[in-house]
Design an enzyme around this catalytic site. Structure first.
Site, PDB file in Angstrom:
ATOM      1  N   GLY A  89       2.293   2.038  10.675  1.00 47.77           N
ATOM      2  CA  GLY A  89       3.616   3.025  10.750  1.00 47.77           C
ATOM      3  C   GLY A  89       4.331   3.373  11.922  1.00 47.77           C
ATOM      4  O   GLY A  89       4.843   4.409  11.889  1.00 47.77           O
ATOM      5  N   GLY A 114       5.225   1.186   4.554  1.00 52.19           N
ATOM      6  CA  GLY A 114       6.702   1.695   4.639  1.00 52.19           C
ATOM      7  C   GLY A 114       7.259   0.551   3.953  1.00 52.19           C
ATOM      8  O   GLY A 114       8.331   0.958   2.908  1.00 52.19           O
ATOM      9  N   LYS A 119       0.312   4.346  -0.298  1.00 46.56           N
ATOM     10  CA  LYS A 119      -0.553   5.532   0.366  1.00 46.56           C
ATOM     11  C   LYS A 119      -0.200   6.791  -0.854  1.00 46.56           C
ATOM     12  O   LYS A 119      -0.058   6.748  -1.882  1.00 46.56           O
ATOM     13  CB  LYS A 119       0.079   5.643   1.836  1.00 46.56           C
ATOM     14  CG  LYS A 119       0.079   4.635   2.591  1.00 46.56           C
ATOM     15  CD  LYS A 119       0.181   4.616   4.048  1.00 46.56           C
ATOM     16  CE  LYS A 119       0.047   3.198   4.547  1.00 46.56           C
ATOM     17  NZ  LYS A 119       0.027   3.211   6.060  1.00 46.56           N
ATOM     18  N   ASN A 161       0.853  -1.095   0.130  1.00 49.57           N
ATOM     19  CA  ASN A 161      -0.051  -0.027  -0.032  1.00 49.57           C
ATOM     20  C   ASN A 161       0.866   1.288   0.118  1.00 49.57           C
ATOM     21  O   ASN A 161       1.440   1.542   0.971  1.00 49.57           O
ATOM     22  CB  ASN A 161      -0.869  -0.167   1.251  1.00 49.57           C
ATOM     23  CG  ASN A 161      -1.693   1.454   1.256  1.00 49.57           C
ATOM     24  OD1 ASN A 161      -1.777   1.842   0.365  1.00 49.57           O
ATOM     25  ND2 ASN A 161      -2.259   1.433   2.559  1.00 49.57           N
ATOM     26  N   GLU A 200      -6.703   5.006   7.698  1.00 53.03           N
ATOM     27  CA  GLU A 200      -6.344   6.232   7.105  1.00 53.03           C
ATOM     28  C   GLU A 200      -7.710   6.717   6.567  1.00 53.03           C
ATOM     29  O   GLU A 200      -8.038   7.900   6.789  1.00 53.03           O
ATOM     30  CB  GLU A 200      -5.161   6.326   6.550  1.00 53.03           C
ATOM     31  CG  GLU A 200      -3.838   6.167   7.530  1.00 53.03           C
ATOM     32  CD  GLU A 200      -2.642   5.605   6.655  1.00 53.03           C
ATOM     33  OE1 GLU A 200      -2.611   5.435   5.383  1.00 53.03           O
ATOM     34  OE2 GLU A 200      -1.884   5.010   7.314  1.00 53.03           O
ATOM     35  N   SER A 257       3.334  -2.325  10.313  1.00 52.10           N
ATOM     36  CA  SER A 257       4.699  -2.605  10.803  1.00 52.10           C
ATOM     37  C   SER A 257       5.322  -3.722  10.121  1.00 52.10           C
ATOM     38  O   SER A 257       6.368  -4.405  10.735  1.00 52.10           O
ATOM     39  CB  SER A 257       5.102  -1.977  12.161  1.00 52.10           C
ATOM     40  OG  SER A 257       4.847  -0.677  12.357  1.00 52.10           O
ATOM     41  N   GLU A 315      -5.579  -4.879  10.289  1.00 53.57           N
ATOM     42  CA  GLU A 315      -4.473  -3.895  10.752  1.00 53.57           C
ATOM     43  C   GLU A 315      -4.766  -3.079  11.880  1.00 53.57           C
ATOM     44  O   GLU A 315      -5.600  -2.231  11.673  1.00 53.57           O
ATOM     45  CB  GLU A 315      -4.485  -3.140   9.556  1.00 53.57           C
ATOM     46  CG  GLU A 315      -4.051  -3.546   7.971  1.00 53.57           C
ATOM     47  CD  GLU A 315      -3.496  -2.486   7.264  1.00 53.57           C
ATOM     48  OE1 GLU A 315      -2.281  -2.867   6.702  1.00 53.57           O
ATOM     49  OE2 GLU A 315      -4.266  -1.632   6.888  1.00 53.57           O
ATOM     50  N   HIS A 359      -9.457   1.526   4.380  1.00 58.36           N
ATOM     51  CA  HIS A 359      -8.131   1.480   5.343  1.00 58.36           C
ATOM     52  C   HIS A 359      -8.353   2.455   6.519  1.00 58.36           C
ATOM     53  O   HIS A 359      -9.214   3.603   6.491  1.00 58.36           O
ATOM     54  CB  HIS A 359      -7.013   2.003   4.296  1.00 58.36           C
ATOM     55  CG  HIS A 359      -5.626   1.970   5.029  1.00 58.36           C
ATOM     56  ND1 HIS A 359      -5.232   3.209   5.904  1.00 58.36           N
ATOM     57  CD2 HIS A 359      -4.901   1.263   4.916  1.00 58.36           C
ATOM     58  CE1 HIS A 359      -4.060   2.688   6.066  1.00 58.36           C
ATOM     59  NE2 HIS A 359      -3.651   1.591   5.545  1.00 58.36           N
TER      60      HIS A 359
END
Ligand code: PGA
Length: 252
Positions: free
Chosen positions: A173, A234, A11, A9, A97, A212, A167, A95
């Site tokens: 993150g 990430g 982002k 992902n 976010e 993570s 998640e 998601h």
């Protein structure tokens, strides 16, 4: 037998050129993964979907969001027919976010899942509890609501193609991983919830862990019985690190 799935992902990262450069390098990577029975994919920003598909037509590409209506007065939104027009057949839904910053609810996620399936697309439906909910021991209540409301009205056939990503918000993150025990426990809980609603088809649903995930810990998650893959933020941005994730899953 559920196939393993590693999904990046991206982002709000990468220009079109950066995304295309990754896609070029991912050609060999995709072949390597498929040869080891691992499916891989990435979710770039809308503007890079086309370029990534062009540079690596065999790589699974997902949008990070969509609107549930086909068209209309929804300034700034992207519809499912627009994605299909680009040849994009996967989409992330809900998601954390999007839930946190863009007021996405279980109800809007449900509308998106129904609309995606009506268009033969494959959703990756994201669920997970916040730190406050985790600390208050409410994880399973939250997940139950997200799964029951999100999947309302789906058919068994829909569910057989669904991907769910667990998640925990507190691990996204942050470098604070959920333990492999938590990941397995909640992914198993999700499968049971799906079983209660839809029966045996729950065995076909791929359930990913996200939060993570790094090359160093990916194998431990994927060794869990109910964890079929990972949704990676990430560590999916650099092709070397994505490659390392795949190689570490393959390694004995
Ligand atoms: P992270 O993000 O791997 O950077 O924690 C995961 C995600 O948001 O899907």
């Amino acid at each position: 037998m559920r196939r393993k799935l590693l999904f990046g992902n991206w982002k709000m990262n990468k220009t079109r050129e950066e995304a295309k450069a990754f896609a070029v390098e991912s050609v060999a990577l995709n072949k390597y993964a498929l040869a080891h029975n691992i499916d891989i994919g990435v979710a770039p920003a809308f503007l890079s979907l086309c370029g990534v598909k062009k540079m690596n037509p065999d790589l699974t590409v997902a949008a990070q969001n969509c609107h549930f209506e086909d068209h209309g007065a929804f300034t700034g939104e992207i519809s499912i027919p627009m994605l299909l027009d680009l040849g994009v057949t996967w989409c992330l839904v809900g998601h954390s976010e999007r839930r946190t910053y863009f007021a996405e609810t279980n109800e809007t996620c449900n509308k998106k899942l129904l609309a995606l399936f009506a268009n033969n697309m494959t959703p990756i439906y994201c669920v997970g509890e916040t730190l406050a909910e985790f600390e208050a021991n409410k994880t399973k209540d939250v997940i139950k609501e997200q799964v029951l409301v999100g999947l309302k009205g789906l058919t068994k056939e829909n569910v057989s193609k669904l991907v769910i990503a667990y998640e925990p918000v507190w691990s996204i993150g942050t470098g604070k991983n959920a333990s492999t025990e938590i990941a397995q426990d909640i992914c198993h809980f999700i499968r049971e919830l799906v079983h209660e609603q839809f029966g045996e088809v729950s065995e076909e649903v791929r359930i990913l862990y996200g939060g993570s995930v790094k090359p160093e810990n990916v194998k431990a998650y994927l060794s869990q019985k109910d964890v079929d893959g990972a949704l990676v933020g990430g560590a999916s941005l650099k092709v070397d690190s994505f490659k390392q994730l795949i190689e570490n899953v393959v390694s004995e």
